[in-house]
Design an enzyme around this catalytic site. Structure first.
Site, PDB file in Angstrom:
ATOM      1  N   PHE A   1       0.863  -1.178   0.000  1.00 36.77           N
ATOM      2  CA  PHE A   1       0.000   0.000   0.000  1.00 36.77           C
ATOM      3  C   PHE A   1       0.909   1.241   0.000  1.00 36.77           C
ATOM      4  CE2 PHE A   1      -2.471   3.206   2.422  1.00 36.77           C
ATOM      5  CZ  PHE A   1      -3.496   3.371   1.521  1.00 36.77           C
ATOM      6  N   ASP A   2       0.394   2.382  -0.485  1.00 34.87           N
ATOM      7  CA  ASP A   2       1.218   3.606  -0.635  1.00 34.87           C
ATOM      8  C   ASP A   2       2.021   3.962   0.612  1.00 34.87           C
ATOM      9  OD1 ASP A   2      -1.074   3.448  -2.180  1.00 34.87           O
ATOM     10  OD2 ASP A   2      -1.345   5.613  -2.342  1.00 34.87           O
TER      11      ASP A   2
ATOM     12  N   LYS B   1     -10.358   0.682   8.899  1.00 30.37           N
ATOM     13  CA  LYS B   1     -11.117  -0.128   7.944  1.00 30.37           C
ATOM     14  C   LYS B   1     -11.912  -1.178   8.726  1.00 30.37           C
ATOM     15  CE  LYS B   1      -7.862   1.892   5.306  1.00 30.37           C
ATOM     16  NZ  LYS B   1      -6.421   1.981   5.422  1.00 30.37           N
TER      17      LYS B   1
ATOM     18  N   HIS C   1      -1.692  14.417  -6.214  1.00 31.70           N
ATOM     19  CA  HIS C   1      -3.150  14.302  -6.402  1.00 31.70           C
ATOM     20  C   HIS C   1      -3.952  14.898  -5.252  1.00 31.70           C
ATOM     21  CE1 HIS C   1      -2.193  10.646  -4.184  1.00 31.70           C
ATOM     22  NE2 HIS C   1      -3.453  10.480  -3.901  1.00 31.70           N
TER      23      HIS C   1
END
Ligand SMILES: *Cc1c(COP(=O)(O)O)cnc(C)c1O
Length: 459
Positions: A124-125, A258, A450
């Site tokens: 994951f990033d 999550k 982004h």
């Protein structure tokens, strides 16, 4: 026909949403410089930016908030969380932290030396970022099926075990600091990892003396996929499956935002290595706070201890995975191409196929996301060339392998009619695809553009 699994809960408290007109949204997105992260949430009708920390807690969790023990040291809520981790995962040691990346910031320097490799099904990033901060190199060895959006393969999140063994032999086991299994595989679209794959990967790790860490953010969704799809597990309970999954690892890092079904929290779990736990505790004190709270309030630990058990309830998981499947099926019936089969927490629309006339340097994923906002007030997120920073050497725009528009579903938040609205919106975006234009960046920061870049429509 799409089949909706009805909610195993009812609504006791409501949060009003503002319904806006297309004109209002046109002005809001312009003011946000066509960046979804710059939109105030009040301008959004259905917020699908992420499933992280956007969950609805249960009445039992809210009751837990009231009885949370706010003692600085040795709070009863800490012991409640520790006992939950021992019971659910079978790990002796646990350290609470404020979120997933804090767990990574503390654990990875204990596992990785400069110049070593971290090998994962897919980092994951933030995990990739922390491997880099250790001056180690992240390598992704996901199975080839993950890259084919149409291949109906049950475990697209798997590690390519053959490639992994080749890699270990080629580089030398001493040069690999850690193997990371991300369950579910977030970057591959929330795709699950099979029990067999976890077992085989752990066997290799043991054979070569390498530590295996699970990136456990969506552990319960992964367990449910195993129950639904893997031979021999249909009659196992979710907690039995979870214990077996975690028996094939030495430690885990978890973003509890999550499957912890809370709004903030994280955990480091260690199976039995008391020396590693001592190192983790020593780093926690300066970074996160004293070891029995680690950046969380007592009430946060209380709600998390309860949420972890709620995440294991089978009717909840059937409904949860059912929601994503329902939305995915509706989109496919409406001719919208998606990553298929759908994963556990989001639908990924294949923007390259919806908008073939928009080149990668005009960001088809972002163009689709913006139109979904204008059309239906939905906030999604580009996972494509717009998300990629320019090549650090040439400064040129890089081309992503896939151009996705991602729509994440928060846990226990939206109803079937919300999902119908999402599907109808995306289907009408697809029907008007020919008229859509691309975007260009007018300002961007040096890294992670982004989140803050400013854009304008082309032409
Ligand atoms: C969200 C996430 C993280 C990072 O956790 P945060 O709580 O956002 O810091 C790490 N790994 C995976 C797989 C995630 O989904």
């Amino acid at each position: 026909m799409s089949n909706y699994i009805t909610e195993p809960f009812r609504i006791k408290m409501v949060e009003p949403l503002r319904v806006t007109t297309r004109e209002q949204r046109e002005s809001a997105i312009k003011n946000a410089n066509y960046n979804m992260f710059a939109l105030p949430s009040k301008e959004v009708y259905i917020d699908l930016l992420t499933d992280s920390g956007t969950n609805a807690m249960s009445d039992t969790q809210w009751a837990g908030i009231m009885v949370g023990d706010e003692s600085y040291a040795g709070a009863s809520s800490y012991y409640k969380l520790r006992d939950a981790i021992r019971d659910i995962f079978g790990y002796r040691y646990m350290q609470p932290v404020h979120q997933g990346r804090a767990a990574e910031k503390i654990l990875y320097p204990c596992l990785l030396k400069a110049g070593q490799y971290s090998v994962s099904n897919m980092h994951f990033d933030t995990t990739r970022g922390h491997v880099g901060l250790c001056k180690a190199k992240p390598v992704d060895l996901v199975v080839a099926e993950a890259r084919d959006t149409e291949a109906n393969y049950p475990f697209k999140g798997n590690m390519d075990v053959e490639k992994l063994e080749k890699f270990i032999i080629e580089k030398g086991a001493e040069n690999i600091g850690v193997i990371v299994m991300t369950i579910t595989n977030n970057s591959a679209g929330g795709q699950p990892v099979s029990m067999q794959n976890l077992r085989e990967t752990f066997a290799l790790a043991k054979q070569y003396g390498i530590v295996l860490n699970i990136d456990a953010a969506r552990f319960a969704e992964n367990a449910m996929f195993i129950k639904e799809r893997e031979e021999g597990y249909a009659d196992h309970s979710i907690v039995e499956i979870t214990r077996e999954m975690f028996s094939y690892a030495d430690s885990f890092t978890m973003s509890a935002k999550k499957d912890g079904i809370v709004n903030m929290g994280g955990i480091i779990g260690i199976k039995e290595d008391s020396d590693l736990f001592t190192k983790v505790q020593a780093l926690t004190v300066p970074y996160e706070g004293f070891v029995t709270y680690g950046g969380l309030a007592g009430r946060d630990m209380e709600a998390l201890a309860i949420g972890l058990y709620e995440a294991l309830e089978e009717d909840y998981l059937a409904y949860r995975l059912g929601q994503i499947r329902y939305l995915g099926d509706k989109l496919r019936e409406g001719g919208v191409p998606i990553q298929y089969p759908t994963g556990g927490h989001a639908v990924f629309v294949d923007a390259k196929r919806v908008l073939p006339h928009i080149p990668y340097y005009e960001y088809p994923g972002q163009a689709l996301v913006i139109e979904a906002y204008l059309e239906g007030g939905i906030r999604g997120c580009d996972i494509g060339s717009y998300m990629l920073d320019p090549d650090p050497e040439t400064g040129k725009q890089m081309e992503a392998e896939m151009e996705f528009a991602r729509f994440c579903i928060p846990r226990r938040v939206y109803t079937q009619s919300h999902l119908d609205h999402i599907a109808n919106t995306l289907i009408s975006v697809k029907e008007n695809a020919d008229s859509l234009k691309g975007y260009r960046i007018v300002w961007q920061p040096e890294v992670l553009r982004h989140f803050t870049a400013k854009l304008e429509p082309v032409g």
